[in-house]
Write a protein that holds these residues in place. Structure first.
Motif, PDB file in Angstrom:
ATOM      1  N   LEU A   1       0.967  -1.189  -0.044  1.00 57.06           N
ATOM      2  CA  LEU A   1      -0.225  -0.052  -0.084  1.00 57.06           C
ATOM      3  C   LEU A   1       0.813   1.348  -0.015  1.00 57.06           C
ATOM      4  O   LEU A   1       0.610   2.326  -0.535  1.00 57.06           O
ATOM      5  N   VAL A   2       1.970   1.280   0.912  1.00 55.16           N
ATOM      6  CA  VAL A   2       2.878   2.317   0.714  1.00 55.16           C
ATOM      7  C   VAL A   2       3.405   2.471  -0.293  1.00 55.16           C
ATOM      8  O   VAL A   2       3.610   3.774  -0.984  1.00 55.16           O
ATOM      9  N   VAL A   3       3.983   1.541  -1.248  1.00 51.17           N
ATOM     10  CA  VAL A   3       4.569   1.802  -2.472  1.00 51.17           C
ATOM     11  C   VAL A   3       3.561   2.374  -3.691  1.00 51.17           C
ATOM     12  O   VAL A   3       3.757   3.390  -4.189  1.00 51.17           O
ATOM     13  N   ASN A   4       2.237   1.863  -3.523  1.00 49.00           N
ATOM     14  CA  ASN A   4       1.247   2.233  -4.359  1.00 49.00           C
ATOM     15  C   ASN A   4       0.867   3.792  -4.094  1.00 49.00           C
ATOM     16  O   ASN A   4       0.559   4.455  -4.912  1.00 49.00           O
ATOM     17  N   VAL A   5       0.917   4.233  -2.696  1.00 49.66           N
ATOM     18  CA  VAL A   5       0.617   5.658  -2.434  1.00 49.66           C
ATOM     19  C   VAL A   5       1.555   6.550  -3.023  1.00 49.66           C
ATOM     20  O   VAL A   5       1.342   7.622  -3.594  1.00 49.66           O
ATOM     21  N   ILE A   6       2.753   6.162  -2.648  1.00 52.22           N
ATOM     22  CA  ILE A   6       4.171   6.683  -3.193  1.00 52.22           C
ATOM     23  C   ILE A   6       4.041   7.081  -4.926  1.00 52.22           C
ATOM     24  O   ILE A   6       4.019   8.183  -5.288  1.00 52.22           O
ATOM     25  N   PHE A   7       3.650   6.076  -5.635  1.00 45.95           N
ATOM     26  CA  PHE A   7       3.361   6.056  -6.898  1.00 45.95           C
ATOM     27  C   PHE A   7       2.467   6.954  -7.346  1.00 45.95           C
ATOM     28  O   PHE A   7       2.142   7.758  -8.324  1.00 45.95           O
ATOM     29  N   THR A   8       0.890   6.770  -6.602  1.00 41.74           N
ATOM     30  CA  THR A   8      -0.258   7.645  -6.651  1.00 41.74           C
ATOM     31  C   THR A   8       0.097   9.167  -6.895  1.00 41.74           C
ATOM     32  O   THR A   8      -0.176   9.915  -7.639  1.00 41.74           O
ATOM     33  N   PHE A   9       0.844   9.663  -5.655  1.00 36.04           N
ATOM     34  CA  PHE A   9       1.194  11.036  -5.651  1.00 36.04           C
ATOM     35  C   PHE A   9       2.322  11.562  -6.301  1.00 36.04           C
ATOM     36  O   PHE A   9       2.608  12.810  -6.108  1.00 36.04           O
ATOM     37  N   THR A  10       2.959  10.764  -7.008  1.00 28.61           N
ATOM     38  CA  THR A  10       4.375  11.179  -7.622  1.00 28.61           C
ATOM     39  C   THR A  10       4.589  11.008  -9.092  1.00 28.61           C
ATOM     40  O   THR A  10       5.402  11.484  -9.632  1.00 28.61           O
ATOM     41  N   GLY A  11       3.439  10.067  -9.551  1.00 28.23           N
ATOM     42  CA  GLY A  11       3.624   9.660 -10.913  1.00 28.23           C
ATOM     43  C   GLY A  11       2.261  10.577 -11.765  1.00 28.23           C
ATOM     44  O   GLY A  11       2.099   9.845 -12.807  1.00 28.23           O
ATOM     45  N   GLY A  12       1.911  11.394 -11.476  1.00 28.66           N
ATOM     46  CA  GLY A  12       0.891  12.341 -12.367  1.00 28.66           C
ATOM     47  C   GLY A  12      -0.361  11.410 -12.153  1.00 28.66           C
ATOM     48  O   GLY A  12      -1.095  11.482 -13.449  1.00 28.66           O
ATOM     49  N   ILE A  13      -0.946  10.646 -11.515  1.00 27.28           N
ATOM     50  CA  ILE A  13      -1.913   9.730 -11.458  1.00 27.28           C
ATOM     51  C   ILE A  13      -3.216  10.317 -10.588  1.00 27.28           C
ATOM     52  O   ILE A  13      -3.129  10.992  -9.970  1.00 27.28           O
ATOM     53  N   ALA A  14      -4.208  10.098 -11.261  1.00 24.62           N
ATOM     54  CA  ALA A  14      -5.513  10.487 -10.634  1.00 24.62           C
ATOM     55  C   ALA A  14      -5.773   9.859  -9.223  1.00 24.62           C
ATOM     56  O   ALA A  14      -6.428   8.800  -9.181  1.00 24.62           O
ATOM     57  N   TRP A  15      -5.318  10.422  -8.538  1.00 22.89           N
ATOM     58  CA  TRP A  15      -5.564   9.876  -6.932  1.00 22.89           C
ATOM     59  C   TRP A  15      -6.680  10.037  -6.402  1.00 22.89           C
ATOM     60  O   TRP A  15      -7.206   8.966  -5.588  1.00 22.89           O
TER      61      TRP A  15
END
Length: 306
Positions: A240-254
């Protein structure tokens, strides 16, 4: 190859937990209450107290009332193996996961074959606007289907690759634990919740697409199930932590991730914690409440934009 009924298999894995007797590569902390053999979520069948393995359930059904053509009062359906959430145990517990992956891949192939020219007709867009492909009508103008179709579209190869791997890893075990009907309800409603929250709070001219909302719903539901089974939560928290990091740093629709995750948790709580005597009512009642919330968000945003 299945082990014949006899003594419990207690071979421990690297993590110190025994392996499921039917799936030697899967560690588990749950044992059958009758034969005490270790069983994983795919094999565990809800009993009046704890969980039983498929062999013990079949043995109990064969020796119970009505076996052998008798006139017992218990219907045959009552003795059928059930998952932890009350769903039917099936021969292929990953069938819907395979179908969902197939649909996503097929849609992506269609996108690539058409040079993404039809993306603007099915991706999630809130408000009408002009695009290089011509005028675009959004959800606010009545194209609610975009909330659903956007769940099966992807922007590029890494996007679909990561999502489909996640769907296979997370979705398969969850489908086995919940049963098909509950699993597909969880997947679709989580995806719609992700789309609805994106529509509600994101820019109405910002397009989004992807299965991430639905997959985050499966992730949230997996956490609820693991907590219910008293499993070690640390691997899931790390993921979950890895996915949260990708969510908020990769230009993803959080917004889609958050909406799907919350919906998945709520639905899973209703599914795995519902008391047996009112299980179906509470499970699908929870799904209905989530659907009402989704419709409410869409109606509220549409009122703002029109």
């Amino acid at each position: 190859m299945e082990e014949l009924p006899g003594g419990p298999e207690r071979q421990s894995g690297a993590g110190g937990l025994p392996h499921c007797y039917r799936h030697p590569g899967v560690e588990t902390g749950i044992s059958c209450v009758r034969c005490e053999r270790p069983i994983c979520p795919q094999c565990m069948i809800s009993a009046s107290v704890g969980f039983q393995c498929p062999e013990c359930v079949r043995g109990g059904a064969a020796s119970g009332p009505g076996a052998g053509g008798g006139t017992g009062s218990t219907p045959a359906a009552a003795s059928r193996p059930r998952t932890v959430a009350g769903g039917a145990v099936t021969a292929d517990p990953r069938l819907l996961t395979k179908i969902l992956i197939g649909i996503n891949v097929l849609v992506f192939i269609m996108q690539v074959a058409n040079n993404n020219s039809f993306d603007s007709s099915y991706e999630l867009v809130g408000q009408a606007q002009t695009t290089p492909f011509g005028p675009l009508v959004g959800v606010a103008q009545g194209q609610w289907y975009r909330l659903f179709t956007a769940m099966f579209m992807h922007a590029n190869y890494p996007h679909i690759g990561f999502n489909m791997l996640s769907l296979w890893w997370i979705g398969g075990p969850l489908e086995a634990a919940l049963g098909r009907a509950r699993y597909i309800a969880l997947y679709v409603l989580s995806g719609l919740a992700g789309s609805a929250l994106t529509y509600l709070i994101a820019s109405p001219t910002e397009a989004s697409l992807g299965a991430s909302g639905a997959i985050f719903g499966l992730l949230g539901a997996t956490g609820v199930l693991m907590k219910r089974m008293n499993y070690d939560m640390r691997p899931l928290l790390g993921l979950l932590v890895v996915n949260v990091i990708f969510t908020f740093t990769g230009g993803i629709a959080w917004q889609a991730h958050l909406g799907g995750f919350v919906a998945g948790i709520v639905i899973a709580i209703g599914m795995v914690h519902a008391p047996r005597e009112r299980r179906t009512l509470l499970q699908f009642g929870t799904c209905a409440l989530v659907l009402v919330a989704i419709v409410g968000m869409v109606l509220a945003r549409t009122a703002m934009l029109t």
